[in-house]
Structures are given as C-alpha cells and as structure tokens.
Design a protein around this motif. Structure first.
Motif, mmCIF file in Angstrom:
data_model
loop_
_atom_site.group_PDB
_atom_site.id
_atom_site.type_symbol
_atom_site.label_atom_id
_atom_site.label_comp_id
_atom_site.label_asym_id
_atom_site.label_seq_id
_atom_site.Cartn_x
_atom_site.Cartn_y
_atom_site.Cartn_z
ATOM 1 N N VAL A 131 0.880 -1.159 0.000
ATOM 2 C CA VAL A 131 0.000 0.000 0.000
ATOM 3 C C VAL A 131 0.925 1.218 0.000
ATOM 4 O O VAL A 131 1.737 1.372 0.924
ATOM 5 C CB VAL A 131 -0.923 -0.016 1.238
ATOM 6 N N ASP A 154 1.118 4.529 0.676
ATOM 7 C CA ASP A 154 1.393 5.393 1.824
ATOM 8 C C ASP A 154 2.057 4.615 2.957
ATOM 9 O O ASP A 154 2.971 5.120 3.609
ATOM 10 C CB ASP A 154 0.128 6.106 2.305
ATOM 11 N N GLU A 155 1.637 3.387 3.178
ATOM 12 C CA GLU A 155 2.232 2.579 4.244
ATOM 13 C C GLU A 155 3.691 2.246 3.939
ATOM 14 O O GLU A 155 4.546 2.291 4.829
ATOM 15 C CB GLU A 155 1.428 1.291 4.446
ATOM 16 N N GLU A 156 3.974 1.903 2.689
ATOM 17 C CA GLU A 156 5.347 1.570 2.295
ATOM 18 C C GLU A 156 6.253 2.799 2.370
ATOM 19 O O GLU A 156 7.411 2.698 2.790
ATOM 20 C CB GLU A 156 5.383 0.973 0.886
ATOM 21 N N VAL A 208 5.912 5.500 4.335
ATOM 22 C CA VAL A 208 6.166 5.829 5.746
ATOM 23 C C VAL A 208 7.108 4.791 6.379
ATOM 24 O O VAL A 208 8.034 5.152 7.116
ATOM 25 C CB VAL A 208 4.843 5.964 6.528
ATOM 26 N N ALA A 209 6.906 3.516 6.073
ATOM 27 C CA ALA A 209 7.765 2.465 6.634
ATOM 28 C C ALA A 209 9.206 2.612 6.153
ATOM 29 O O ALA A 209 10.156 2.466 6.940
ATOM 30 C CB ALA A 209 7.219 1.084 6.277
ATOM 31 N N ARG A 244 -2.425 10.738 3.357
ATOM 32 C CA ARG A 244 -2.150 9.734 4.384
ATOM 33 C C ARG A 244 -0.689 9.764 4.838
ATOM 34 O O ARG A 244 -0.397 9.538 6.007
ATOM 35 C CB ARG A 244 -2.563 8.351 3.899
ATOM 36 N N THR A 262 0.311 10.426 8.678
ATOM 37 C CA THR A 262 0.860 9.328 9.469
ATOM 38 C C THR A 262 2.379 9.366 9.656
ATOM 39 O O THR A 262 2.891 8.673 10.546
ATOM 40 C CB THR A 262 0.488 7.954 8.862
#
Length: 139
Positions: free
Chosen positions: A89, A91-93, A95-96, A127, A131
């Motif tokens: 995903v 945005d998740e990748e 940020v991670a 996002r 986040t």
C-alpha cells in the motif's frame, strides 16, 4: 539539516516536480537521495493469477524504469542515490521506508496520476502527511 531525503514517485507530473525539488535539497545539503516506487497491491492485487502476474510485472518494470532514470539523473549531478521498487500500500510503504532509512524529510507530489489538479492533495499524499513522524513536503 538534511542527511537523508526520501522522494517516492509514481511517474506523475507532480512526482517529477517533487523529484527535482528533492534533488535540489540533496545538492544543497550534500544528502543521500532515496527514491522509491510502490506497486499498489490494492490496485493490482497479489500476483497469483497469470493475468495479474503480468500486470504486476509490467508495473514493476514501469517502477524500475522510473527509479533508474531518477538514479541516473541524480548520479549525473554528483548525488548519492538509493533506489527501491516494492509491493504494498503506497502510503504505508513510504512511511515504513522513511522510518527504516531514518529519512529527515519526505518529498512527494501532492497528487499522483489518478487525480486531476482540481483537488489540493491526493489520498496517498494526505495519508503520508497524516501518518509520517517526520516532515513531509508536497509539491
């Protein structure tokens, strides 16, 4: 001020502006530029079916071409650069990965290919801004 700058891309015009701005920051601060492309598994699914696998492979090729181009342009400007293509995903990748590399700032387009200029910020950028635990600059 900045040692590590993350600039995700999706190939959009907005992302291209973000890449250019990220490169200028990297030049100014002698920072390492990290660039990444995320194959959106929500949009393309997991490569379990043959037709899906072909689409995912095509998107990986697109992403690889994008980050390779950025890498070459950054290298030509004398910048240290690291490239990454991954699945997940977006945005998740983003940020991670920013957390993994301890990025000082994330520079990304305010919206990507799927959005028209009529909206101020796209869903991925929104996002990430919401986040991320570090500064985010949108272009």
């Amino acid at each position: 001020m900045y040692n590590t700058i993350l600039v995700p891309t999706d190939g959009s015009e907005q992302a291209a502006r973000a890449v250019e701005h990220g490169m200028k920051l990297a030049e100014q601060y002698d920072a390492t530029l990290h660039t990444m492309f995320v194959v959106d598994t929500r949009r393309y699914g997991d490569p379990t079916l043959s037709s899906t696998e072909l689409i995912v492979e095509e998107m990986e090729d697109v992403g690889t071409d994008l980050v390779t181009d950025i890498e070459q342009r950054a290298t030509d400007r004398g910048l240290a650069v690291v490239s990454r293509v991954c699945h997940g995903v977006p945005d998740e990748e983003i940020v991670a990965y920013a957390t993994e590399i301890n990025a000082d700032i994330i520079v990304l387009g305010a919206h990507g290919k799927k959005r028209a200029n009529r909206i101020p910020i796209g869903s991925v950028a929104e996002r990430v801004v919401r986040t991320a635990d570090r500064p985010v600059l949108t272009t």
